[in-house]
Design a protein around this motif. Structure first.
Motif, short mmCIF file in Angstrom:
data_model
loop_
_atom_site.label_atom_id
_atom_site.label_comp_id
_atom_site.label_asym_id
_atom_site.label_seq_id
_atom_site.Cartn_x
_atom_site.Cartn_y
_atom_site.Cartn_z
N VAL A 102 0.77 -1.18 0.21
CA VAL A 102 0.15 -0.07 0.00
C VAL A 102 0.81 1.27 0.03
O VAL A 102 0.68 2.24 -0.88
CB VAL A 102 -0.95 0.05 1.07
N ASP A 145 2.44 1.74 -3.43
CA ASP A 145 1.43 2.37 -4.22
C ASP A 145 1.21 3.92 -4.20
O ASP A 145 0.81 4.56 -5.27
CB ASP A 145 0.12 1.43 -4.08
N ILE A 146 1.44 4.35 -3.00
CA ILE A 146 1.34 5.92 -2.83
C ILE A 146 2.59 6.47 -3.16
O ILE A 146 2.44 7.77 -3.89
CB ILE A 146 0.91 6.11 -1.37
N THR A 164 -0.52 11.36 1.84
CA THR A 164 -1.30 10.63 1.45
C THR A 164 -2.51 10.85 0.52
O THR A 164 -3.11 10.13 -0.26
CB THR A 164 -2.03 9.42 2.46
N LYS A 206 -5.30 9.23 -2.04
CA LYS A 206 -4.99 8.14 -2.71
C LYS A 206 -4.81 6.71 -1.81
O LYS A 206 -5.08 5.66 -2.20
CB LYS A 206 -3.42 8.14 -3.28
N SER A 262 -8.06 4.53 -1.85
CA SER A 262 -8.33 3.48 -3.15
C SER A 262 -7.04 2.55 -3.11
O SER A 262 -7.35 1.27 -3.53
CB SER A 262 -8.11 4.60 -4.23
N SER A 263 -6.06 2.87 -2.60
CA SER A 263 -4.79 1.74 -2.71
C SER A 263 -4.99 0.66 -1.43
O SER A 263 -4.80 -0.42 -1.86
CB SER A 263 -3.63 2.74 -2.24
#
Length: 385
Positions: free
Chosen positions: A249, A252-253, A302, A305, A308-309
């Motif tokens: 996670v 992904d950010i 953050t 996002k 959703s991640s």
């Protein structure tokens, strides 16, 4: 259930313990290739010799040894809101029945049919049933009254590999001659069981009959056939899988690159939560909002996002990580920095002293140190960078 709850039961599994009452032990020797039960035995604990008692108790204690969520898992029975799970009812029957061997035989048959594919050797399945006596604490002053006690009933199952000794060449000192030895006895490896479980689970010296404690020999590699088919439990995640998904996670950010100080700050935030957990005794859980605070405090923006991640990777918005799974032991846990030249282990608190830099087109890993580094007893030469 936490490590203190497990330890409180484990420490009682010793011979000549007045607080422990062991009733009977049932054992089954099984051939791996045919799944035939070659031998079964039911014996009352008090009828055993001292060495046999000690070996059995060490074996059952092993089923309660290891890191929680890595080797030991507290699992809930499936679809059991109304107490209608049939496996739980079977466990309660085994705990209370007068015919312990008959009840365990039913469970052994189920293991042979549905859960022993991963055993590569002959094996022994053993069951022990007993009670641990706990002294009552005075609610006014917190002192223990040893004259007032209550009992906690339990049973433990272990599955141990069987080792067949190899033929050997021996020397007979009496006859002064060499001879061959063909072993007629197999060795039960009670020190390293494949897996096992204890029913029920315990929390603060109270039984939780809707849960079972499962043990696996291989860290972060539970036998899902055993968990699902034998225990009929829901399996959430191992500590390793939780840690990987937590940082998935984060990746992904922030993208593929991250500064060491940021990772260090994340571990510091988690470390604070573990300190609180240690003091309170309550498991520290990291949900979506908690993760947002941890990342923001670590310097990660953050924005919009994270949600959703989190949802995309975890599959649900209400998922909660255990802080101990992401950083199981903040004080001593080492973090690995890897590439094709070297693998370096460093404490998470020291990540702030690490930099990846380039000079003349060459990439270097730079670590700030306070003392001179040594190599094979030599001090390393210091060069200007």
């Amino acid at each position: 259930m936490n490590k203190e709850d497990i330890a409180s039961i484990r420490k009682e599994l010793k011979t000549n313990n007045s607080k422990l009452k062991i009733k009977e032990i049932c054992s089954y020797f099984i051939k791996q290739d045919s799944k035939d039960i070659l031998c079964s035995e039911e014996i009352y604990f008090d009828m055993m010799d001292e060495l046999k008692k000690e070996l059995y108790l060490k074996n059952f204690k092993k089923v309660l040894t290891g890191k929680i969520d890595s080797k030991i898992f507290e699992l809930e029975f499936k679809n059991n809101k109304l107490g209608e799970n049939q496996t739980q009812k079977q466990m309660l029957h085994i705990l209370k029945t007068n015919n312990f061997k008959e009840a365990t035989q039913t469970l052994v048959s189920k293991i042979l049919e549905e859960a022993c594919e991963k055993y590569e050797l002959d094996f022994m399945i053993s069951f022990v049933r007993g009670e641990v006596y706990k002294s009552v604490k005075n609610e006014d002053n917190g002192e223990v009254d040893n004259d007032v006690a209550y009992s906690l009933g339990f049973f433990i199952c272990s599955v141990c590999p069987v080792i067949i000794p190899k033929n050997s060449l021996n020397f007979d000192f009496i006859e002064r001659e060499f001879s061959t030895s063909v072993p007629a006895k197999a060795i039960i490896n009670t020190a390293s069981p494949f897996e096992g479980f204890m029913f029920p689970s315990f929390s603060e010296d109270a039984a939780e009959t809707d849960k079972v404690v499962y043990y696996t020999q291989k860290e972060n590699k539970p036998n899902h056939l055993f968990v699902e088919n034998i225990l009929d439990c829901d399996f959430k995640s191992t500590a390793q899988a939780d840690k990987e998904r937590f940082f998935e996670v984060v990746r992904d950010i922030v993208g593929a690159e991250i500064e060491p100080e940021v990772v260090s700050s994340i571990y510091e935030e988690l470390g604070r939560r573990l300190d609180v957990e240690e003091e309170s005794g309550e498991v520290s859980l990291i949900g979506l909002k908690d993760m947002e605070r941890i990342l923001e405090n670590s310097g990660i923006n953050t924005a919009d996002k994270l949600r959703s991640s989190f949802l995309g990777i975890m599959g649900e918005e209400n998922y909660e990580f255990k802080a101990s799974s992401i950083t199981p032991n903040y004080a001593t846990k080492s973090i690995k920095i890897d590439n094709n030249t070297a693998s370096i282990s460093i404490g998470p608190q020291d990540l702030k002293n690490v930099k990846q830099v380039t000079k003349d087109g060459i990439r270097y890993l730079m670590i700030r140190i306070d003392d001179t580094a040594t190599l094979e007893g030599f001090d390393l030469v210091t060069e200007e960078f």
